[in-house]
Scaffold this motif. Structure first.
Motif, PDB file in Angstrom:
ATOM      1  N   ALA A 181       0.804  -1.216   0.000  1.00  0.00           N
ATOM      2  CA  ALA A 181       0.000   0.000   0.000  1.00  0.00           C
ATOM      3  C   ALA A 181       0.839   1.270   0.000  1.00  0.00           C
ATOM      4  O   ALA A 181       0.325   2.348   0.286  1.00  0.00           O
ATOM      5  N   GLN A 182       2.115   1.147  -0.295  1.00  0.00           N
ATOM      6  CA  GLN A 182       2.962   2.328  -0.345  1.00  0.00           C
ATOM      7  C   GLN A 182       2.460   3.290  -1.425  1.00  0.00           C
ATOM      8  O   GLN A 182       2.288   2.923  -2.573  1.00  0.00           O
ATOM      9  N   GLY A 183       2.213   4.535  -1.024  1.00  0.00           N
ATOM     10  CA  GLY A 183       1.738   5.533  -1.977  1.00  0.00           C
ATOM     11  C   GLY A 183       0.234   5.618  -2.091  1.00  0.00           C
ATOM     12  O   GLY A 183      -0.281   6.513  -2.766  1.00  0.00           O
ATOM     13  N   ALA A 184      -0.492   4.708  -1.457  1.00  0.00           N
ATOM     14  CA  ALA A 184      -1.953   4.755  -1.507  1.00  0.00           C
ATOM     15  C   ALA A 184      -2.452   5.984  -0.760  1.00  0.00           C
ATOM     16  O   ALA A 184      -1.951   6.320   0.306  1.00  0.00           O
ATOM     17  N   THR A 185      -3.429   6.671  -1.328  1.00  0.00           N
ATOM     18  CA  THR A 185      -3.922   7.916  -0.747  1.00  0.00           C
ATOM     19  C   THR A 185      -5.244   7.761  -0.004  1.00  0.00           C
ATOM     20  O   THR A 185      -5.667   8.669   0.698  1.00  0.00           O
ATOM     21  N   ASN A 186      -5.910   6.625  -0.164  1.00  0.00           N
ATOM     22  CA  ASN A 186      -7.179   6.429   0.538  1.00  0.00           C
ATOM     23  C   ASN A 186      -7.444   4.935   0.732  1.00  0.00           C
ATOM     24  O   ASN A 186      -6.756   4.086   0.168  1.00  0.00           O
ATOM     25  N   GLY A 187      -8.454   4.646   1.537  1.00  0.00           N
ATOM     26  CA  GLY A 187      -8.783   3.260   1.835  1.00  0.00           C
ATOM     27  C   GLY A 187      -9.230   2.466   0.636  1.00  0.00           C
ATOM     28  O   GLY A 187      -9.025   1.244   0.582  1.00  0.00           O
ATOM     29  N   GLY A 188      -9.845   3.151  -0.326  1.00  0.00           N
ATOM     30  CA  GLY A 188     -10.270   2.449  -1.536  1.00  0.00           C
ATOM     31  C   GLY A 188      -9.097   1.869  -2.299  1.00  0.00           C
ATOM     32  O   GLY A 188      -9.142   0.720  -2.760  1.00  0.00           O
ATOM     33  N   GLU A 189      -8.032   2.649  -2.420  1.00  0.00           N
ATOM     34  CA  GLU A 189      -6.828   2.156  -3.100  1.00  0.00           C
ATOM     35  C   GLU A 189      -6.202   0.999  -2.331  1.00  0.00           C
ATOM     36  O   GLU A 189      -5.733   0.025  -2.927  1.00  0.00           O
ATOM     37  N   ILE A 190      -6.187   1.131  -1.003  1.00  0.00           N
ATOM     38  CA  ILE A 190      -5.605   0.063  -0.181  1.00  0.00           C
ATOM     39  C   ILE A 190      -6.364  -1.240  -0.385  1.00  0.00           C
ATOM     40  O   ILE A 190      -5.762  -2.307  -0.604  1.00  0.00           O
ATOM     41  N   LEU A 191      -7.684  -1.183  -0.326  1.00  0.00           N
ATOM     42  CA  LEU A 191      -8.486  -2.382  -0.515  1.00  0.00           C
ATOM     43  C   LEU A 191      -8.339  -2.937  -1.921  1.00  0.00           C
ATOM     44  O   LEU A 191      -8.282  -4.162  -2.122  1.00  0.00           O
ATOM     45  N   SER A 192      -8.267  -2.044  -2.914  1.00  0.00           N
ATOM     46  CA  SER A 192      -8.099  -2.494  -4.297  1.00  0.00           C
ATOM     47  C   SER A 192      -6.789  -3.253  -4.468  1.00  0.00           C
ATOM     48  O   SER A 192      -6.744  -4.338  -5.072  1.00  0.00           O
ATOM     49  N   LEU A 193      -5.714  -2.671  -3.949  1.00  0.00           N
ATOM     50  CA  LEU A 193      -4.416  -3.326  -4.043  1.00  0.00           C
ATOM     51  C   LEU A 193      -4.402  -4.647  -3.282  1.00  0.00           C
ATOM     52  O   LEU A 193      -3.838  -5.645  -3.749  1.00  0.00           O
ATOM     53  N   TYR A 194      -5.057  -4.658  -2.123  1.00  0.00           N
ATOM     54  CA  TYR A 194      -5.057  -5.853  -1.298  1.00  0.00           C
ATOM     55  C   TYR A 194      -5.810  -7.002  -1.968  1.00  0.00           C
ATOM     56  O   TYR A 194      -5.301  -8.118  -2.084  1.00  0.00           O
ATOM     57  N   VAL A 195      -7.036  -6.742  -2.385  1.00  0.00           N
ATOM     58  CA  VAL A 195      -7.838  -7.828  -2.950  1.00  0.00           C
ATOM     59  C   VAL A 195      -7.270  -8.307  -4.283  1.00  0.00           C
ATOM     60  O   VAL A 195      -7.379  -9.486  -4.634  1.00  0.00           O
ATOM     61  N   TYR A 196      -6.634  -7.397  -5.026  1.00  0.00           N
ATOM     62  CA  TYR A 196      -6.016  -7.846  -6.278  1.00  0.00           C
ATOM     63  C   TYR A 196      -4.836  -8.772  -5.982  1.00  0.00           C
ATOM     64  O   TYR A 196      -4.620  -9.769  -6.671  1.00  0.00           O
ATOM     65  N   GLU A 197      -4.074  -8.421  -4.943  1.00  0.00           N
ATOM     66  CA  GLU A 197      -2.909  -9.227  -4.574  1.00  0.00           C
ATOM     67  C   GLU A 197      -3.318 -10.615  -4.092  1.00  0.00           C
ATOM     68  O   GLU A 197      -2.667 -11.609  -4.395  1.00  0.00           O
ATOM     69  N   ILE A 198      -4.427 -10.682  -3.350  1.00  0.00           N
ATOM     70  CA  ILE A 198      -4.874 -11.952  -2.782  1.00  0.00           C
ATOM     71  C   ILE A 198      -5.744 -12.747  -3.753  1.00  0.00           C
ATOM     72  O   ILE A 198      -5.559 -13.953  -3.941  1.00  0.00           O
ATOM     73  N   PHE A 199      -6.692 -12.071  -4.388  1.00  0.00           N
ATOM     74  CA  PHE A 199      -7.697 -12.766  -5.193  1.00  0.00           C
ATOM     75  C   PHE A 199      -7.562 -12.549  -6.699  1.00  0.00           C
ATOM     76  O   PHE A 199      -8.323 -13.143  -7.477  1.00  0.00           O
ATOM     77  N   GLY A 200      -6.652 -11.655  -7.116  1.00  0.00           N
ATOM     78  CA  GLY A 200      -6.488 -11.397  -8.541  1.00  0.00           C
ATOM     79  C   GLY A 200      -7.709 -10.712  -9.136  1.00  0.00           C
ATOM     80  O   GLY A 200      -8.337  -9.860  -8.506  1.00  0.00           O
ATOM     81  N   GLY A 201      -8.068 -11.093 -10.372  1.00  0.00           N
ATOM     82  CA  GLY A 201      -9.214 -10.489 -11.033  1.00  0.00           C
ATOM     83  C   GLY A 201     -10.508 -10.711 -10.275  1.00  0.00           C
ATOM     84  O   GLY A 201     -11.391  -9.845 -10.247  1.00  0.00           O
ATOM     85  N   PHE A 202     -10.620 -11.875  -9.638  1.00  0.00           N
ATOM     86  CA  PHE A 202     -11.801 -12.150  -8.830  1.00  0.00           C
ATOM     87  C   PHE A 202     -11.899 -11.161  -7.675  1.00  0.00           C
ATOM     88  O   PHE A 202     -12.988 -10.749  -7.277  1.00  0.00           O
ATOM     89  N   GLY A 203     -10.752 -10.762  -7.140  1.00  0.00           N
ATOM     90  CA  GLY A 203     -10.748  -9.805  -6.044  1.00  0.00           C
ATOM     91  C   GLY A 203     -11.320  -8.463  -6.455  1.00  0.00           C
ATOM     92  O   GLY A 203     -12.015  -7.812  -5.670  1.00  0.00           O
ATOM     93  N   GLN A 204     -11.020  -8.043  -7.677  1.00  0.00           N
ATOM     94  CA  GLN A 204     -11.578  -6.784  -8.158  1.00  0.00           C
ATOM     95  C   GLN A 204     -13.105  -6.851  -8.229  1.00  0.00           C
ATOM     96  O   GLN A 204     -13.797  -5.895  -7.877  1.00  0.00           O
ATOM     97  N   LEU A 205     -13.607  -7.979  -8.701  1.00  0.00           N
ATOM     98  CA  LEU A 205     -15.065  -8.155  -8.746  1.00  0.00           C
ATOM     99  C   LEU A 205     -15.649  -8.171  -7.335  1.00  0.00           C
ATOM    100  O   LEU A 205     -16.743  -7.655  -7.085  1.00  0.00           O
ATOM    101  N   LEU A 206     -14.909  -8.765  -6.398  1.00  0.00           N
ATOM    102  CA  LEU A 206     -15.344  -8.820  -5.012  1.00  0.00           C
ATOM    103  C   LEU A 206     -15.474  -7.416  -4.442  1.00  0.00           C
ATOM    104  O   LEU A 206     -16.482  -7.065  -3.806  1.00  0.00           O
ATOM    105  N   LEU A 207     -14.466  -6.604  -4.673  1.00  0.00           N
ATOM    106  CA  LEU A 207     -14.485  -5.239  -4.177  1.00  0.00           C
ATOM    107  C   LEU A 207     -15.603  -4.435  -4.838  1.00  0.00           C
ATOM    108  O   LEU A 207     -16.277  -3.637  -4.192  1.00  0.00           O
ATOM    109  N   ALA A 208     -15.792  -4.644  -6.134  1.00  0.00           N
ATOM    110  CA  ALA A 208     -16.867  -3.956  -6.841  1.00  0.00           C
ATOM    111  C   ALA A 208     -18.228  -4.310  -6.243  1.00  0.00           C
ATOM    112  O   ALA A 208     -19.095  -3.443  -6.079  1.00  0.00           O
ATOM    113  N   ALA A 209     -18.398  -5.572  -5.901  1.00  0.00           N
ATOM    114  CA  ALA A 209     -19.663  -6.011  -5.298  1.00  0.00           C
ATOM    115  C   ALA A 209     -19.880  -5.333  -3.953  1.00  0.00           C
ATOM    116  O   ALA A 209     -20.996  -4.916  -3.622  1.00  0.00           O
ATOM    117  N   ILE A 210     -18.805  -5.214  -3.144  1.00  0.00           N
ATOM    118  CA  ILE A 210     -18.915  -4.532  -1.850  1.00  0.00           C
ATOM    119  C   ILE A 210     -19.396  -3.102  -2.045  1.00  0.00           C
ATOM    120  O   ILE A 210     -20.340  -2.638  -1.394  1.00  0.00           O
TER     121      ILE A 210
END
Length: 444
Positions: free
Chosen positions: A259-288
């Motif tokens: 999360a280095q350089g992230a400016t808000n929680g949305g970026e942090i969550l986006s980076l996190y779920v992509y790292e853990i879940f990949g493309g599925f993670g992005q869909l997961l975050l979008a659903a949230i």
């Protein structure tokens, strides 16, 4: 002996459903992305920071809900106000948490995090139209509001958030770092201030219309049972929202590596779920984001329709239509512009709402005391305006230094609290000493 209909209690199943609905009403996009950013900054001071944060971000809304259950109707918060102060407060509140700020913010955040990462180009206008139509559909089907939000949306959101939280526990993406900025010095105080800034306390006053309607629709009408049911619902809300905040803050605290350089929680969550879940993670975050924003928008649209239709004797369906149309229009100005123009008013309304709640609780428990609503509201309006100006950074440096040195709680952005409490205490003492008990006027 069977209880009479007037003393009917809310059943266990209905309590759970309405409690989950209440959680869903509060769980907006900001509630999802904010804890992650706070967790990242708090680092090893995560626990004391979140203790302060939960006190104001969860405790205050829960307190307001319980107070609402005591007085019976949300309009009783402003019943003792003279002139047009009561109506002015409610109109301002519902416009603020409705088409002027909360709804457009929900729509734009849903677009920014739910659709934009997957498309090229600008589709804000068609997205807002489709999203607003869905809001309108759910608002028109008011009798199904509890079923839609309590039985479908909320479990889905809880499941998605649980998946991210479990992943954070099993696969942390970094060690917890040292706290930064003020969180390294006064984590509890800073956490309390940040929780206050979520402004869910303001939403709790407005959502009261929906919560009370849901309780009454189950046949629960006696004051004692409504108060008891509201307390149970507030407990369910507190457990769910508190757990959500703690889980997401832990995600942020353990995501410092990516999360280095992230400016808000949305970026942090986006980076996190992509790292853990990949493309599925992005869909997961979008659903949230989409579910959270939709549930919030439906809740405030319903609250607006309930209030304006009952206050001004206009058709509820037409009110909902106007609210959604205005929301759709404002949403297309973009998130930054919406926040810039609306934030000062929100920051002033929030402490005013809390002041009226405090005054109402005292009046409810001590009916012999003359209500102090007028003095509490006016003083809080004055000092709350000073706090708001400080938060948005428009107070001159000389005045800022003077207030910081001489105005209690100014640096915590709650300088309104002591004048408000003083007004209530003084009014109570005068009533007791003079015996001037005064019956509160009818609700405006």
């Amino acid at each position: 002996m069977a209880h009479s209909t007037d003393n009917k209690a809310l059943g266990f199943k209905d309590t759970i459903v309405i409690g989950m609905m209440t959680f869903a009403l509060f769980l907006g996009a900001g509630n999802v992305i904010f804890p992650a950013a706070l967790g990242l900054e708090a680092g090893t001071n995560l626990l004391p920071t979140m203790a302060g944060f939960l006190f104001t971000a969860v405790g205050l809304p829960a307190f307001i809900m319980v107070a609402l259950g005591m007085v019976g109707k949300a309009c009783q918060f402003t019943a003792p106000l003279t002139g047009g102060l009561g109506r002015a407060f409610w109109v301002s509140l519902f416009i603020a948490i409705g088409p002027a700020f909360a709804m457009p913010r929900a729509v734009t955040v849903a677009y920014e995090m739910g659709l934009r990462p997957f498309v090229e180009g600008d589709y804000l206008l068609p997205f807002t139209i489709v999203f607003s139509l869905v809001i309108l559909f759910l608002t028109y089907n008011s009798q199904k509001l509890v079923d839609w939000i309590g039985k479908l949306m909320t479990p889905a959101m809880i499941a998605i958030l649980a998946a991210i939280s479990v992943a954070a526990l099993l696969f942390p993406l970094g060690s917890i770092a040292e706290p930064v900025n003020q969180l390294a010095i006064t984590p509890v105080t800073e956490g309390m201030m940040q929780g206050y800034m979520t402004m869910d306390a303001l939403g709790a006053v407005g959502y009261g219309w929906v919560i009370m309607q849901a309780i009454n629709s189950r046949g629960v009408t006696s004051s004692a049972q409504v108060a008891k049911s509201t307390m149970h619902i507030a407990m369910i809300y507190s457990v769910l929202m508190g757990g959500c905040y703690l889980a997401l803050s832990y995600v942020g605290a353990t995501a410092n590596t990516i999360a280095q350089g992230a400016t808000n929680g949305g970026e942090i969550l986006s980076l996190y779920v992509y790292e853990i879940f990949g493309g599925f993670g992005q869909l997961l975050l979008a659903a949230i984001m989409i579910l959270a924003c939709l549930s919030t928008a439906v809740g405030v649209a319903q609250a607006n329709a309930e209030y304006f239709s009952s206050t001004f004797k206009v058709n509820q369906t037409k009110v909902a239509l106007v609210v959604v149309i205005v929301n759709c229009f404002i949403a297309n100005f973009g998130l930054d512009q919406i926040i810039t123009f609306s934030l000062p008013g929100i920051l002033i309304l929030c402490p005013v709402a809390l002041a009226l709640v405090l005054a109402s609780v005292v009046s409810h428990h001590f009916p012999q005391v003359k209500p102090a609503h007028n003095a509490a509201m006016i003083l809080t309006l004055v000092f709350g305006t000073i706090d708001a100006m400080s938060i948005i950074g428009v107070i001159p440096a000389s005045l800022d230094s003077f207030f910081a040195a001489n105005l209690p709680l100014y640096t915590a952005h709650t300088s309104w609290l002591i004048p408000c409490v003083t007004a209530i205490v003084v009014q109570s003492l005068i009533s007791v000493l003079t015996g001037s008990a005064t019956k509160a006027p009818e609700a405006i």
